[in-house]
Design a protein around this motif. Structure first.
Motif, mmCIF file in Angstrom:
data_model
loop_
_atom_site.group_PDB
_atom_site.id
_atom_site.type_symbol
_atom_site.label_atom_id
_atom_site.label_comp_id
_atom_site.label_asym_id
_atom_site.label_seq_id
_atom_site.Cartn_x
_atom_site.Cartn_y
_atom_site.Cartn_z
ATOM 1 N N ALA A 136 0.863 -1.356 -0.095
ATOM 2 C CA ALA A 136 0.045 0.049 -0.119
ATOM 3 C C ALA A 136 0.823 1.316 -0.004
ATOM 4 C CB ALA A 136 -0.992 -0.138 1.012
ATOM 5 N N ALA A 137 2.070 1.321 0.862
ATOM 6 C CA ALA A 137 2.898 2.482 0.740
ATOM 7 C C ALA A 137 3.559 2.619 -0.444
ATOM 8 C CB ALA A 137 3.946 2.110 1.754
ATOM 9 N N GLU A 138 3.862 1.554 -1.283
ATOM 10 C CA GLU A 138 4.504 1.735 -2.655
ATOM 11 C C GLU A 138 3.609 2.384 -3.468
ATOM 12 O OE1 GLU A 138 5.758 -2.197 -3.289
ATOM 13 O OE2 GLU A 138 7.770 -1.957 -2.128
ATOM 14 N N GLU A 139 2.097 1.836 -3.527
ATOM 15 C CA GLU A 139 1.188 2.408 -4.638
ATOM 16 C C GLU A 139 0.890 3.582 -4.455
ATOM 17 O OE1 GLU A 139 -1.654 1.419 -7.552
ATOM 18 O OE2 GLU A 139 0.068 0.020 -6.513
ATOM 19 N N GLN A 140 1.030 4.302 -3.192
ATOM 20 C CA GLN A 140 0.889 5.636 -2.741
ATOM 21 C C GLN A 140 1.361 6.531 -4.059
ATOM 22 O OE1 GLN A 140 0.334 7.756 0.750
ATOM 23 N NE2 GLN A 140 0.171 5.837 1.882
ATOM 24 N N ILE A 141 2.410 5.975 -4.601
ATOM 25 C CA ILE A 141 3.052 7.058 -5.774
ATOM 26 C C ILE A 141 2.060 7.536 -7.019
ATOM 27 C CG2 ILE A 141 3.949 5.209 -7.152
ATOM 28 C CD1 ILE A 141 6.344 6.862 -7.833
ATOM 29 N N ALA A 142 1.006 6.577 -7.068
ATOM 30 C CA ALA A 142 -0.011 6.490 -8.243
ATOM 31 C C ALA A 142 -1.175 7.403 -7.590
ATOM 32 C CB ALA A 142 -0.504 5.354 -8.800
ATOM 33 N N ASN A 143 -1.401 7.481 -6.544
ATOM 34 C CA ASN A 143 -2.456 8.030 -5.620
ATOM 35 C C ASN A 143 -2.924 9.520 -6.575
ATOM 36 O OD1 ASN A 143 -2.974 6.223 -3.841
ATOM 37 N ND2 ASN A 143 -2.661 7.227 -2.231
ATOM 38 N N LYS A 144 -4.057 9.788 -6.252
ATOM 39 C CA LYS A 144 -4.567 11.214 -6.964
ATOM 40 C C LYS A 144 -4.116 12.223 -5.848
ATOM 41 C CE LYS A 144 -9.093 11.399 -7.741
ATOM 42 N NZ LYS A 144 -10.416 11.362 -7.797
ATOM 43 N N VAL A 145 -3.923 11.878 -4.735
ATOM 44 C CA VAL A 145 -3.375 12.760 -3.668
ATOM 45 C C VAL A 145 -2.293 12.251 -2.928
ATOM 46 C CG1 VAL A 145 -5.507 14.275 -3.846
ATOM 47 C CG2 VAL A 145 -5.242 12.547 -1.923
ATOM 48 N N LYS A 146 -1.332 13.101 -2.399
ATOM 49 C CA LYS A 146 -0.296 12.449 -1.411
ATOM 50 C C LYS A 146 -0.906 12.965 0.063
ATOM 51 C CE LYS A 146 1.945 10.730 -4.604
ATOM 52 N NZ LYS A 146 0.936 11.110 -5.738
ATOM 53 N N SER A 147 -1.351 14.060 0.085
ATOM 54 C CA SER A 147 -1.923 14.521 1.398
ATOM 55 C C SER A 147 -3.360 15.378 0.943
ATOM 56 C CB SER A 147 -1.057 15.683 1.986
ATOM 57 O OG SER A 147 -1.476 16.213 3.117
ATOM 58 N N TYR A 148 -4.222 15.304 2.008
ATOM 59 C CA TYR A 148 -5.618 15.555 1.645
ATOM 60 C C TYR A 148 -6.301 16.229 2.932
ATOM 61 C CZ TYR A 148 -10.469 15.575 -0.184
ATOM 62 O OH TYR A 148 -11.660 16.066 -0.807
ATOM 63 N N LYS A 149 -6.432 17.536 3.025
ATOM 64 C CA LYS A 149 -6.901 18.246 4.025
ATOM 65 C C LYS A 149 -8.690 18.101 4.008
ATOM 66 C CE LYS A 149 -4.957 21.509 5.950
ATOM 67 N NZ LYS A 149 -4.692 20.877 7.148
ATOM 68 N N ILE A 150 -9.118 17.644 4.836
ATOM 69 C CA ILE A 150 -10.645 17.455 5.091
ATOM 70 C C ILE A 150 -11.073 18.648 5.486
ATOM 71 C CG2 ILE A 150 -12.571 16.320 6.130
ATOM 72 C CD1 ILE A 150 -10.873 13.510 5.474
ATOM 73 N N ASP A 151 -12.236 19.110 5.120
ATOM 74 C CA ASP A 151 -12.754 20.528 5.567
ATOM 75 C C ASP A 151 -13.439 20.290 6.630
ATOM 76 O OD1 ASP A 151 -14.039 22.815 6.043
ATOM 77 O OD2 ASP A 151 -14.936 22.958 4.010
ATOM 78 N N ARG A 152 -12.987 20.493 7.911
ATOM 79 C CA ARG A 152 -13.541 20.559 9.342
ATOM 80 C C ARG A 152 -14.991 20.969 9.164
ATOM 81 N NH1 ARG A 152 -8.826 21.701 13.661
ATOM 82 N NH2 ARG A 152 -7.400 19.989 12.816
ATOM 83 N N ASN A 153 -15.325 22.172 8.467
ATOM 84 C CA ASN A 153 -16.621 22.840 8.562
ATOM 85 C C ASN A 153 -17.607 22.129 7.468
ATOM 86 O OD1 ASN A 153 -15.564 24.927 10.222
ATOM 87 N ND2 ASN A 153 -14.431 25.693 8.710
ATOM 88 N N THR A 154 -17.153 20.999 6.804
ATOM 89 C CA THR A 154 -18.281 20.406 5.841
ATOM 90 C C THR A 154 -19.394 19.979 6.567
ATOM 91 O OG1 THR A 154 -16.458 19.456 4.421
ATOM 92 C CG2 THR A 154 -18.552 18.527 4.417
ATOM 93 N N VAL A 155 -19.346 19.479 7.755
ATOM 94 C CA VAL A 155 -20.516 19.002 8.609
ATOM 95 C C VAL A 155 -20.592 20.076 9.740
ATOM 96 C CG1 VAL A 155 -21.754 17.155 9.864
ATOM 97 C CG2 VAL A 155 -20.508 16.769 7.843
#
Length: 702
Positions: free
Chosen positions: A273-292
């Motif tokens: 899974a760690a090796e697969e992260q190179i192909a990810n859409k994102v390497k870091s993703y900040k979730i909006d805490r105000n969404t809910v």
């Protein structure tokens, strides 16, 4: 069947709803084969019932969050298209039954008007994202996990990596270390954690990997004690990607993530899974805490009401078992027990009409198949009780021994062996009539499934039952497998229940009485029910219950299942909840072309990661089509890649220019999702499909 206008004419109706209508028409006209069509409708939440000619529609309710307007819309839809009933599930969905297939696009369009979807509610997809229903108001939570559950829902819904897996995949978020969302039974479960660096609060999660129930429960293992909040989506995407490539796809009984973890090893999987992260859409993703955000509390007038004398005890029991104080001072959460998870549409409408001025416009479907109302004021609790009492919604004992979890069983499910719904009603009656003090016991959980697949979560029950059968005196008898000793321990740890003994279904109430009587007599000697079970051991309970399994004492009534009036018939259909396996060459080639079309659209929208994954799927489907012509059946995508090299590339039958198929296809996992790579990869897949079609045509001509 209604014909829908285009998106330009009616922007409310998404293209996928229009596509569903077209697919249904093509299926009716014989242009789409049965197995292919099953895959299409299941991925859109449309599930075949036990009753022929009608469908169950599963409505995806992310972490169970419902507004008044949404509940009313679902009630309206159930009245118009289904059976005027709402069924709350253990995954915080709502199911409606007896729906005509031809009306499902119209039904979906009406739901979408209020931001409700049925997409990917069934089949081999990322299913509904669950979370503790008390998230946001839980006094014990370090922070509200609801925005994170919503972030996962939005990120994975319609994401190419999660739409066509080998089997279903589940995420769950607990609000605290009490683990009320049962993180340990999810493919990936999350428990919120906070640490401090230089006086600054850092949010993260304990991450539990590989849990699931089914016939073989697997308790998830911790993969991280603290994963930063910005890394949980990249990690999860890489896990889903590896599962998609390497997971089983032929034998559905071996296709969950837990089996892949056992096959390759937990540590090796984490490395993959760690090796697969190179192909990810994102390497870091900040979730909006105000969404809910927590809703605006109501400001109702206080109405001085008196609880009638004959309901005073009921009110006190309700206050003691169904009410809790929120972390927001002065407000209370109110639980509604929905017997067997069912609520009529008439009741749902009356509920909104009678209590909407007393609570916030933010209800939650609970994982034990009820509803949570939020932000009730203490002074308004008597008025709220009377309003709910009029609707029969004040039964005490939420989340207690009297709150039995159940799946639909033989009422509607193809896989059901026995009537779990009626048995749950019977067992709850035993508690209310004979063991009323147990409505205050919130440790012991009773869970029932109509078969071994654990949709009713019997595999982690303190006291569990699953439907089964046996031949006695030459006739088939409905039985239940009794399980004991499961449950949540806390902080991502859990226990699978032990199978103890099998008894006739009609003796399940006596099993419950025997266990509760014995526990009541010995309770003072043990810290908990699980301590009681562990100290005495499995064989003790086998011997305790053995007289109830005695076949020599069977009477005629025990050949009849609960809720039935004739002798039991073991009639099991073909289950659909995990999707279907499609091994048809023509359908695969059509799929390959369709995936390239989606890839092209994604590239034009500069969604390169999505385009690359669609392209990858086209490669796989094209290769699988040619392998099937040779009667080579591969059970995983990585197996397809290896088998294509063995049977086509290495034999010289298919020329890839001195490259292996693996070299070409697995570029996806070795490259960043850049525009340059995405376009080059797409061009290779397009050429490969053309070669595949030519090869296929040559075979057909011969």
């Amino acid at each position: 069947m209604q014909s829908f206008r285009t998106e330009l004419e009616n922007p409310v109706v998404p293209q996928e709803i229009i596509d569903l209508e077209k697919n249904i028409r093509a299926y009716r006209e014989g242009q789409i084969v049965e197995d292919k069509f099953k895959s299409l409708r299941l991925a859109r939440g449309i599930y075949g019932q036990r009753q022929p000619g009608v469908q169950m529609v599963r409505i995806k309710i992310p972490f169970g969050k419902l507004t008044f307007k949404q509940l009313l819309k679902i009630a309206d839809v159930s009245d118009e298209y289904a059976s005027s009933n709402l069924h709350f599930t253990t995954r915080q969905d709502i199911q409606i039954h007896y729906v005509s297939l031809d009306r499902t696009p119209e039904l979906w369009a009406k739901l979408s008007e209020d931001d409700i979807t049925i997409r990917e509610a069934c089949s081999n997809t990322v299913r509904n994202v669950t979370a503790s229903c008390i998230a946001g108001i839980d006094p014990k939570e370090p922070f509200d996990v609801a925005p994170y559950a919503q972030g996962f829902f939005k990120y994975f819904l319609g994401n190419p990596v999660s739409m066509e897996l080998g089997r279903k995949f589940k995420f769950g978020f607990s609000s605290s270390e009490e683990d009320t969302a049962l993180s340990f039974i999810h493919d990936i479960g999350f428990i919120p954690k906070v640490k401090y660096e230089n006086g600054e609060e850092i949010r993260g999660f304990k991450v539990v990997l590989g849990g699931s129930l089914g016939a073989q429960p697997y308790i998830g293992q911790s993969v991280s004690e603290f994963m930063h909040e910005d890394l949980i989506i990249p990690f999860s995407e890489s896990v889903v990607r590896v599962f998609g490539i390497y997971g089983e796809r032929a034998n559905r009984n071996k296709a969950r993530l837990k089996f892949l973890l056992n096959k390759v090893g937990f540590d090796e999987f984490v490395k993959m899974a760690a090796e697969e992260q190179i192909a990810n859409k994102v390497k870091s993703y900040k979730i909006d805490r105000n969404t809910v955000q927590e809703p605006i509390p109501p400001t109702p007038e206080v109405v001085n009401v008196e609880i009638p004398a004959d309901r005073q005890l009921a009110y006190e029991q309700w206050r003691a078992t169904n009410i809790f104080e929120q972390k927001q001072a002065g407000y209370y959460g109110v639980f509604i027990k929905a017997k067997t998870g069912d609520m009529s549409t008439d009741t749902a409408r009356k509920l909104v009409a009678s209590v909407s001025h007393l609570i916030a416009d933010d209800m939650r479907v609970t994982m034990n198949q009820g509803l949570l109302l939020k932000y009730a004021r203490q002074d308004n609790l008597p008025e709220l009780f009377l309003a709910l009492d009029t609707l029969g919604l004040t039964e005490p004992g939420h989340d207690s021994v009297a709150d039995v979890t159940t799946c639909p069983g033989t009422d509607t499910c193809n896989l059901g062996i026995s009537n779990s719904m009626e048995l749950s009603r019977v067992l709850e009656s035993v508690i209310y009539e004979e063991y009323i003090d147990f409505i205050h016991n919130k440790e012991i959980k009773i869970k029932i499934s109509g078969c071994m697949n654990s949709c009713g979560q019997h595999g982690i029950a303190h006291i569990g039952f699953h439907g089964s059968s046996m031949k006695v005196n030459g006739k088939i008898m409905p039985t239940v497998q009794v399980l004991l000793g499961g449950g949540a321990v806390g902080n991502g740890e859990g226990r699978a229940a032990d199978k103890v003994i099998k008894v006739p279904s009609k003796r399940a109430p006596q099993v419950l009485r025997t266990v509760l009587d014995d526990y009541s007599n010995k309770e003072a000697d043990y810290k908990s029910f699980l301590d009681y079970y562990d100290s005495l051991g499995k064989d003790y309970f086998y011997q305790l219950l053995k007289p109830l399994a005695d076949q020599s004492t069977v009477v005629d009534d025990e050949y009849i299942d609960w809720g039935q009036d004739s002798e039991f018939i073991r009639a099991i259909g073909v289950g659909e909840c995990a999707g279907v396996i499609i091994d048809l060459v023509a359908a695969l080639l059509v799929d390959s072309q369709e995936k390239l079309h989606y890839a092209d659209l994604s590239l034009k929208a500069e969604a390169y990661a999505d385009g690359i994954y669609h392209t990858y799927t086209s490669f796989i489907n094209s290769a699988k089509a040619l392998l099937l012509d040779k009667q080579v059946h591969s059970s995983t995508q990585i197996g397809i890649i290896k088998d294509f090299d063995t049977h086509f590339v290495e034999t010289g039958e298919f020329d890839l220019g001195q490259k292996s198929f693996a070299d070409v296809v697995l570029q996806m996992s070795k490259n960043e999702p850049t525009a340059e790579f995405a376009h080059a990869y797409f061009a290779q897949a397009k050429q490969f499909l053309e070669q595949t079609k030519s090869q296929r045509e040559a075979v057909v001509v011969k």
